[in-house]
Design a protein around this motif. Structure first.
Motif, PDB file in Angstrom:
ATOM      1  N   MET A 137      60.050  50.500  35.973  1.00 34.18           N
ATOM      2  CA  MET A 137      60.671  51.827  36.011  1.00 34.18           C
ATOM      3  C   MET A 137      62.097  51.734  36.533  1.00 34.18           C
ATOM      4  O   MET A 137      63.006  52.399  36.037  1.00 34.18           O
ATOM      5  CB  MET A 137      59.820  52.783  36.856  1.00 34.18           C
ATOM      6  N   MET A 246      62.854  56.465  31.767  1.00 33.60           N
ATOM      7  CA  MET A 246      62.070  55.603  32.662  1.00 33.60           C
ATOM      8  C   MET A 246      60.602  55.587  32.239  1.00 33.60           C
ATOM      9  O   MET A 246      59.967  54.536  32.166  1.00 33.60           O
ATOM     10  CB  MET A 246      62.202  56.082  34.108  1.00 33.60           C
ATOM     11  N   VAL A 247      60.062  56.747  31.946  1.00 32.97           N
ATOM     12  CA  VAL A 247      58.627  56.840  31.604  1.00 32.97           C
ATOM     13  C   VAL A 247      58.360  56.231  30.228  1.00 32.97           C
ATOM     14  O   VAL A 247      57.451  55.404  30.065  1.00 32.97           O
ATOM     15  CB  VAL A 247      58.159  58.305  31.669  1.00 32.97           C
ATOM     16  N   THR A 250      58.766  52.455  30.247  1.00 34.22           N
ATOM     17  CA  THR A 250      57.674  51.785  30.977  1.00 34.22           C
ATOM     18  C   THR A 250      56.390  51.838  30.167  1.00 34.22           C
ATOM     19  O   THR A 250      55.622  50.876  30.146  1.00 34.22           O
ATOM     20  CB  THR A 250      57.496  52.428  32.367  1.00 34.22           C
TER      21      THR A 250
END
Ligand SMILES: NC(=O)C[C@H]([NH3+])C(=O)NS(=O)(=O)OC[C@H]1O[C@@H](n2cnc3c(N)ncnc32)[C@H](O)[C@@H]1O
Ligand SMILES: [Mg+2]
Length: 430
Positions: A137, A246-247, A250
């Motif tokens: 992340m 980020m999500v 990831t």
């Protein structure tokens, strides 16, 4: 470094190939004249088998190896659909680097015991998965920040004043003066924008919070941004673009690790801009309509936020909080002096606040007045007030609690599992 391969790199199409692995004994069982050892390394696991008829010496050594002993194993790859990863190593050599007779962590270990021996709990593949997700992340955050033109800066941790209220400051002796551990890098980032305009930092932040909730640590990793010329709505856009990147990144790179913790990815897949936005007034209305005894002007705590998150299937913003429940540096809403231009980002599934952000008061006199209204001494903020004297600009920023974001993504039952060595009011060791 020894010329080993990683467990995850051993594939069925390598049948017949000789390999060397190094790791720890994760599982072990003996059947007749065979010893099965599931070897663990940072990439995963692989099954190895030691047959007496193949190597008497290796078989005898393998029998001695205890759980979590460090070992180096050599053997030949054999495809075997019955093995955990579809392959098995027909091992004919083993070196026990350090044998473990008894590893103290057992299946029924309590949370408190795991925290007491956190230094040994880090052997766990599940803990390793959490740390890999956290690292990815931040890798994603760095990727996004670089491409969007943000400069990383490195603010001080030893500071002289509060940002988020004096009640949660850790005080320490600094030669003949008093210093505090930083609650937030924000004020220093606000100084940095006059040269760099768009800055960010990842620092440990410290809060002497006495609240023993599942979302509070006394030391946490704080990703903070500050942007010159940005108003609240601009910075909310930055927040949703950063968090969604980020999500999604990831999810792309760590799907297997995330699957260890959650089966339903709906809210993660929903984490794309624009995030839903509700005002504080609307939030109060929703809570009251659900029977929550909260009045306008009161702060929402973890319980209220948990109930509010039931209305959403993605992270969402609450904006326009009452001035008296927010920090001194937040800019008053010109359309409603009872409120400030602040917004929190709340994660769904009961997790609540993951980001606190606002537009800052950029007018010198108004900021002095806010400091006085909060019962603080403007002298303690002389350098910070200078920022409003020499080319002040509209600017906004936010702080993201990295452990809280990871806790939501992995649906952890406490934010402490998202940090290597958790610090809480009752935990300073190991
Ligand atoms: N640059 C800024 O504008 C940041 C601002 N000065 C600030 O510190 N806001 S905050 O107190 O809401 O904290 C920001 C976030 O930091 C996290 N946070 C805040 N406090 C904690 C504790 N005690 N434990 C874990 N995480 C914490 C949480 O996600 C919050 O939303
Ligand atoms: Mg906050």
């Amino acid at each position: 470094m020894i010329d080993k391969v990683y467990c995850a790199d051993v594939r069925p199409d390598m049948e017949g190939k000789r390999v060397k692995l190094a790791g720890w004994v994760y599982r072990k069982r003996e059947v007749g004249k065979k010893v099965f050892i599931v070897l663990r390394d940072s990439s995963g696991i692989v099954q190895t088998i030691f047959k007496k008829e193949l190597s008497d010496e290796a078989y005898a050594e393998a029998k001695k190896a205890g759980i979590e002993s460090s070992v180096i194993v050599e053997g030949t790859v054999k495809a075997d659909p019955r093995a955990p990863t579809g392959i098995e190593i027909q091992a004919d050599r083993i070196q026990i680097v350090q044998n473990v007779d008894f590893f103290p962590i057992t299946k029924d270990a309590s949370d408190e015991f795991l925290l007491d021996v956190r230094h040994l709990h880090l052997h766990s593949p599940k803990v390793a998965s959490i740390m890999k997700v956290k690292a990815t992340m931040m890798q994603a955050a760095r990727e996004w920040l670089l491409q969007d033109g943000w400069y990383e800066v490195f603010p001080p941790i030893l500071v002289t004043g509060a940002v988020e209220g004096g009640a949660t400051l850790f005080k320490l002796k600094y030669f003949d003066k008093t210093a505090y551990l930083s609650q937030s890098a924000q004020l220093y980032l606000e100084a940095a924008i006059f040269g760099l305009e768009k800055v960010w930092s990842l620092t440990p932040s410290f809060r002497a919070e006495k609240s023993r909730t599942r979302r509070h640590l006394t030391e946490f990793w704080h990703l903070e941004l500050e942007g010159a010329w940005m108003d609240l709505w601009d910075i909310m856009k930055v927040e949703e673009e950063l968090v969604s990147y980020m999500v999604q990144r990831t999810l792309e790179l760590r799907k297997g690790d995330i699957e260890t913790f959650r089966k339903d990815f709906t809210t993660l897949k929903n984490t794309v801009p624009p995030f839903p936005r509700i005002s504080y007034d609307e939030a109060i209305d929703i809570l009251q309509s659900k029977g929550v005894g909260i009045e306008w002007g009161e702060d929402m705590g973890a319980d209220e936020e948990r109930i509010l998150t039931q209305e959403f299937e993605a992270p969402f913003f609450v904006y326009g909080y009452p001035k008296h429940i927010k920090a001194f540096y937040m800019k008053e809403d010109p359309e409603d002096p009872r409120k400030v231009l602040a917004a929190d980002m709340l994660a769904p599934e009961g997790y609540g606040e993951v980001i606190g952000g606002s537009q800052r008061e950029d007018d010198y006199d108004k900021l002095v007045q806010r400091i006085l209204d909060e019962g603080m001494d403007p002298k303690d903020y002389e350098w910070y007030l200078d920022l409003r004297k020499y080319g002040s600009v509209p600017h906004s920023g936010f702080g993201l609690g990295l452990e809280r974001l990871v806790a939501w993504v992995l649906k952890l039952d406490h934010v402490r599992w998202a940090t290597l060595f958790p610090r809480t009011p009752s935990r300073l060791y190991p």
